[in-house]
Design a protein around this motif. Sequence first.
Motif: not given
Length: 462
Positions: A435-458
């Motif tokens: 955030a710059f200039a009393d939050q008049r300018i705000v820059l941001g980014t996000e990154a994520a990684m997922s380990l997904y299992n659609s069926n855990i019956l077994d």
Amino acid sequence: MKKNIFYLLFFTFSVLLFSDIVMFHEVPVKVQSGKSLELVLEIRDGFDLTDRAYCYYRNFGDLGYQEIDMTKGTETEPQFSVTIPGDQLNGEGLEYYFKIIDKDGNGFTSPENQALANPYRISLIVPQKYSDAFIQLSPDPMFAADLKNPVIAVSYFALKNDLDLKSIQIIFDGKVAESAKKSDNMIIYKPKNILPGSHNYYVSAKLKNGSKIKSKIWQLNIPEKYFQMPLNISGNVTLNTYLSSLNADYLEENDNELRSNFQLNFKGNHRWLHFHSKLYFSSLERRNKQPVNRYNFGIKVPHFEVIAGDYSPDFSGFSISGKNVRGVYNRLFFNNFRMMTVFGSIRRDTNGKITIEQDESGDTDTTYVAGTFRRNTAALRLELGNRNHFLWGLNITKNKDDKNSLEEKYYLTADGLTLTTPKDNLILGTDFRFAFADQRIVLGTEAAMSLYNSNILDGAIS
């Protein structure tokens, strides 16, 4: 006969009309405290009918009247007079009234109407040099209205050589303050069990020559004592009801719908402890559907907060944001470091529906509606910095369905066809914010990684 009766009634009425005692009294204008006072009651008509008279008097603030006999005058001087001794005139003023008894025992008062409650009144004049010599030391007149346990202190230093020290006393609300303590130049009094409201007091004393003097009259205002709760609590209650009715030709019967909800919010604090709660109940709540009702209770102390019940944490867009979690939320926070955790359920287990229909040939047709597994979540977020300048966040989120929360018939058909499956998901993410200039300018980014299992019956890994 009628004429004689008329004369008799007229004579009787005339006697009653003109036999009243007519009184007149002129209230003295200037009366000095400590000096004798002569009061005169003139009888302007009916003096020959009078027998005796009394004067009743009291000082301002006294409850009862004192009685004194009055001296009857003569036919040439038709009046009653009385002298009140000067040592009886020691208050702020005097209240008095007269009562005359005629020869038949009848009583007449002056003032004529309600003399006991509305008597004559005289304000007494205190010699200026003496009244000004008494100095109020306490309470401070500027702060007297805020006193709860006042201490009254009056100095008579300028008069100590002229006073009879044994005669000095404080008159509080018309009564002598017996517990007042005296010294050579001061008198002190602490009122006990004093009621809220306005009170008056003054100092009375005798000079060495026997003359009575007194101070000015001071006012003391005691505030009302209100009950104070140990906690500061505020809140509101809302009740909404919605009724709709639909009547159309294509409907066999009217379609009526009634909805209502109740909401209670309150918050409070005690010193550094803050708490809040929310209760929301809706007529749309059904056990076999996702919850509509909401309830929680939170406590916040310096650098730590915990909320139990329903809460929607806002970690990040890829982890958990705006999703209701029924469980426990914790937050540890400082200026440039924060740690937030949440444990609970984001979805309720609901039973499915199995419908078996039989046609005319005897064949059966089974219809399945899948249920839902209860989904548990556990999430952690760490933050460094602050949103005003630079912020870095790290997120770890674990969402997992409880495969034991749903009976097998609601997720698996008789033919072995799977209707729904329990899922598992692990998300690791990070985000930055500048955030710059009393939050008049705000820059941001996000990154994520997922380990997904659609069926855990077994199991999670196959």
